[in-house]
Design an enzyme around this catalytic site. Structure first.
Site, PDB file in Angstrom:
ATOM      1  N   GLY A  83       6.425   9.867  31.626  1.00  0.00           N
ATOM      2  CA  GLY A  83       5.784  11.147  31.351  1.00  0.00           C
ATOM      3  C   GLY A  83       5.263  11.753  32.637  1.00  0.00           C
ATOM      4  O   GLY A  83       5.190  11.087  33.669  1.00  0.00           O
ATOM      5  N   GLY A 110       2.710  15.381  34.260  1.00  0.00           N
ATOM      6  CA  GLY A 110       1.877  16.542  33.989  1.00  0.00           C
ATOM      7  C   GLY A 110       1.588  17.302  35.255  1.00  0.00           C
ATOM      8  O   GLY A 110       2.303  17.173  36.252  1.00  0.00           O
ATOM      9  N   TYR A 161      -0.794  17.009  37.539  1.00  0.00           N
ATOM     10  CA  TYR A 161      -1.308  16.326  38.717  1.00  0.00           C
ATOM     11  C   TYR A 161      -0.645  14.993  39.024  1.00  0.00           C
ATOM     12  O   TYR A 161      -0.895  14.414  40.075  1.00  0.00           O
ATOM     13  CB  TYR A 161      -2.818  16.097  38.572  1.00  0.00           C
ATOM     14  CG  TYR A 161      -3.602  17.353  38.337  1.00  0.00           C
ATOM     15  CD1 TYR A 161      -3.464  18.451  39.183  1.00  0.00           C
ATOM     16  CD2 TYR A 161      -4.478  17.459  37.264  1.00  0.00           C
ATOM     17  CE1 TYR A 161      -4.184  19.612  38.974  1.00  0.00           C
ATOM     18  CE2 TYR A 161      -5.203  18.613  37.053  1.00  0.00           C
ATOM     19  CZ  TYR A 161      -5.060  19.690  37.903  1.00  0.00           C
ATOM     20  OH  TYR A 161      -5.766  20.840  37.695  1.00  0.00           O
ATOM     21  N   GLY A 162       0.162  14.460  38.132  1.00  0.00           N
ATOM     22  CA  GLY A 162       0.722  13.149  38.393  1.00  0.00           C
ATOM     23  C   GLY A 162       1.716  12.715  37.346  1.00  0.00           C
ATOM     24  O   GLY A 162       2.171  13.513  36.527  1.00  0.00           O
ATOM     25  N   VAL A 197       3.179   9.394  34.587  1.00  0.00           N
ATOM     26  CA  VAL A 197       2.773   8.291  33.713  1.00  0.00           C
ATOM     27  C   VAL A 197       3.869   7.240  33.722  1.00  0.00           C
ATOM     28  O   VAL A 197       5.060   7.571  33.632  1.00  0.00           O
ATOM     29  CB  VAL A 197       2.525   8.781  32.276  1.00  0.00           C
ATOM     30  CG1 VAL A 197       2.073   7.610  31.394  1.00  0.00           C
ATOM     31  CG2 VAL A 197       1.499   9.899  32.252  1.00  0.00           C
ATOM     32  N   LYS A 224      -1.581   6.453  34.134  1.00  0.00           N
ATOM     33  CA  LYS A 224      -1.416   7.812  34.632  1.00  0.00           C
ATOM     34  C   LYS A 224      -1.942   7.859  36.061  1.00  0.00           C
ATOM     35  O   LYS A 224      -3.130   7.632  36.301  1.00  0.00           O
ATOM     36  CB  LYS A 224      -2.186   8.802  33.753  1.00  0.00           C
ATOM     37  CG  LYS A 224      -2.038  10.258  34.168  1.00  0.00           C
ATOM     38  CD  LYS A 224      -2.797  11.171  33.204  1.00  0.00           C
ATOM     39  CE  LYS A 224      -2.636  12.633  33.579  1.00  0.00           C
ATOM     40  NZ  LYS A 224      -3.359  13.531  32.636  1.00  0.00           N
ATOM     41  N   ASP A 249      -8.537  22.546  23.347  1.00  0.00           N
ATOM     42  CA  ASP A 249      -7.113  22.765  23.632  1.00  0.00           C
ATOM     43  C   ASP A 249      -6.234  21.911  22.724  1.00  0.00           C
ATOM     44  O   ASP A 249      -5.318  21.227  23.181  1.00  0.00           O
ATOM     45  CB  ASP A 249      -6.812  22.475  25.105  1.00  0.00           C
ATOM     46  CG  ASP A 249      -5.443  23.005  25.542  1.00  0.00           C
ATOM     47  OD1 ASP A 249      -4.968  23.987  24.940  1.00  0.00           O
ATOM     48  OD2 ASP A 249      -4.860  22.444  26.483  1.00  0.00           O
ATOM     49  N   ASP A 255       9.991  39.174  45.055  1.00  0.00           N
ATOM     50  CA  ASP A 255       9.782  40.082  43.910  1.00  0.00           C
ATOM     51  C   ASP A 255       9.180  41.399  44.401  1.00  0.00           C
ATOM     52  O   ASP A 255       8.038  41.734  44.098  1.00  0.00           O
ATOM     53  CB  ASP A 255       8.872  39.403  42.879  1.00  0.00           C
ATOM     54  CG  ASP A 255       8.651  40.261  41.641  1.00  0.00           C
ATOM     55  OD1 ASP A 255       9.528  41.080  41.320  1.00  0.00           O
ATOM     56  OD2 ASP A 255       7.586  40.102  41.013  1.00  0.00           O
TER      57      ASP A 255
END
Length: 458
Positions: A66, A68, A70-71, A73, A88, A185, A384
């Site tokens: 896994g 995310g 910041y890091g 898993v 993690k 959340d 852009d």
């Protein structure tokens, strides 16, 4: 709840690895190659009160399971008990607000509930913070929703949905009433199943935006959350713990039909839909869903926060109690309807983009420093020129022709396209980033992102 012993498959996986690989695996983090080490200075930030070597107690499997913001898993094994956990590893240089990370760790240490991920230990070294938790191998609720929308049923049965919602409510009632914690959340991506079994326990895994509601009489003002699941009062920046109840109501609605009650083609359109607080149960999708289920959702999605059910009250609702007693097989059979409405298609695109964005963020967390991410933003805005929030292939061609791109960043066409995708996902508008990503993926090769795209869009 304590971790379960490792399975036979996990034991065999460990036995196949040579002893030397086990001893060295913790140091073979992807992206921590020599050139990266020479480029990055040791991070002096301290999050805990001591530096420790997580490898002393745990063997860390180098394969990622896994990732995310910041890091990443991975699985790890206690060298003495040979029990498997998840670890993690958060790169400290990626953490913008250390106090927020500390708060999440403190909350995870404080809670103890069967439907909340169990934090086992925290280790910190010079570059990384390592959170060792119980291991969940059943995947996200997010993934099971996607699988259901693509199945013959199109959604969860009432019994299965009520079982999942009851577990979520039980955990949130504990947070609200016992610990005075507001999650803020709740969404399908933040729930994991313990195993791959249909009746596996579900766990809340992410408390990154959570906080105690003991200050200011429980009133919060920070605008947080995710478009489809955020409560209307959060958008007005004055809310209480009842915002969690709203999110559970949205999740319940999605479980029962495969799409959300509030929708739109952009984040702003979704927010406007949420602000109205108006939703319906369109036919024929909801014709076979019980009145009790609809009443439960209405009680959770009342626009006035004070009129919503509390988590403990929701657990006593007729729909939750009746569906928990025994499975309604007739309802299960009648509910086998494939939904193909515009709402469902739009929601699937959003869910797919979230998956793609997670894969992109995982790559960034592993391979790029903060300064490099800043360079991506600068390059995006230079390319852009029309400020549309999206990079077209023509924009990319023009940038290459006029030498607007930093040479050392690009070493080939695929890397240029990769940068285009990453920049658009991170800095562009969501619905437009889908279009540009779809256009360029035919000649894009990094397999993890490509597989994610095809699984969720094609």
């Amino acid at each position: 709840m304590g971790p379960k012993p490792n399975t036979k498959e996990e034991k065999d996986d460990t036995q196949k690895q040579p002893r030397t690989e086990m001893e060295e695996s913790a140091t073979t983090f992807e992206g921590e190659k020599k050139k990266s080490r020479s480029r990055d200075k040791p991070d002096p930030v301290m999050i805990t009160d001591a530096l420790t070597d997580v490898r002393t107690k745990y063997h860390i499997n180098p394969r990622e399971i896994g990732h995310g913001h910041y890091g990443v898993v991975r699985k790890c094994m206690d060298r003495q008990t040979r029990e498997w956990f998840a670890i993690k590893s958060i790169r400290k240089s990626k953490v913008g607000k250390v106090d927020v990370l500390k708060r999440e760790i403190d909350i995870l240490k404080e809670v103890d509930h069967p439907h909340i991920i169990k934090l086992v230990e925290v280790h910190e070294d010079v570059k990384y913070l390592h959170l060792v938790t119980e291991l969940c191998t059943g995947g996200e609720l997010f993934d099971r929703i996607i699988a259901k929308t693509q199945s013959s049923e199109g959604h969860f049965s009432e019994h299965d949905a009520a079982t999942i919602v009851r577990c979520i409510l039980d955990a949130i009632a504990y947070c609200h009433d016992v610990k005075q914690i507001v999650h803020r959340d709740l969404k399908p991506e933040n729930f994991l199943f313990k195993t791959e079994k249909e009746d596996a326990e579900i766990k809340i895994i992410d408390f990154g935006l959570s906080r105690h509601d003991t200050l200011n009489f429980g009133v919060m003002k920070t605008k947080v959350g995710t478009p489809y699941y955020v409560a209307p009062e959060v958008l007005k920046r004055e809310y209480t713990k009842s915002c969690d109840i709203w999110s559970i109501g949205v999740i319940t609605y999605i479980l029962l039909c495969g799409y959300p009650p509030f929708y739109g083609d952009s984040d702003n359109q979704i927010f406007e839909s949420v602000k109205t607080g108006r939703f319906d149960f369109p036919s024929p999708d909801w014709d076979s869903i019980s009145d009790d289920a609809k009443d439960f959702i209405c009680c959770m999605l009342r626009k006035e926060p004070s009129k919503r059910l509390r988590a403990a009250e929701a657990l006593k609702h007729k729909w939750i109690k009746d569906q928990s007693d025994e499975e309604d097989t007739i309802s299960r059979e009648r509910s086998k309807v494939q939904h193909s409405s515009n709402r469902s298609v739009t929601f699937k695109k959003f869910m797919g983009m979230q998956k793609l964005k997670k894969a992109a963020l995982g790559y960034i967390a592993t391979h790029l420093t903060n300064s490099e991410v800043g360079v991506l933003g600068d390059i995006f805005h230079k390319i852009d020129e029309s400020h549309t929030g999206v990079i077209s292939l023509q924009d990319l061609d023009n940038a290459l022709a006029h030498g607007k791109l930093v040479p050392f960043v690009f070493e080939g066409v695929c890397q240029r396209l990769f940068l285009c995708i990453i920049c658009t996902i991170l800095f562009g508008e969501r619905e437009r980033s889908y279009q540009i990503t779809q256009n360029v993926f035919g000649i894009f090769h990094p397999c993890s992102l490509q597989e994610t795209f095809h699984q969720n869009y094609c």
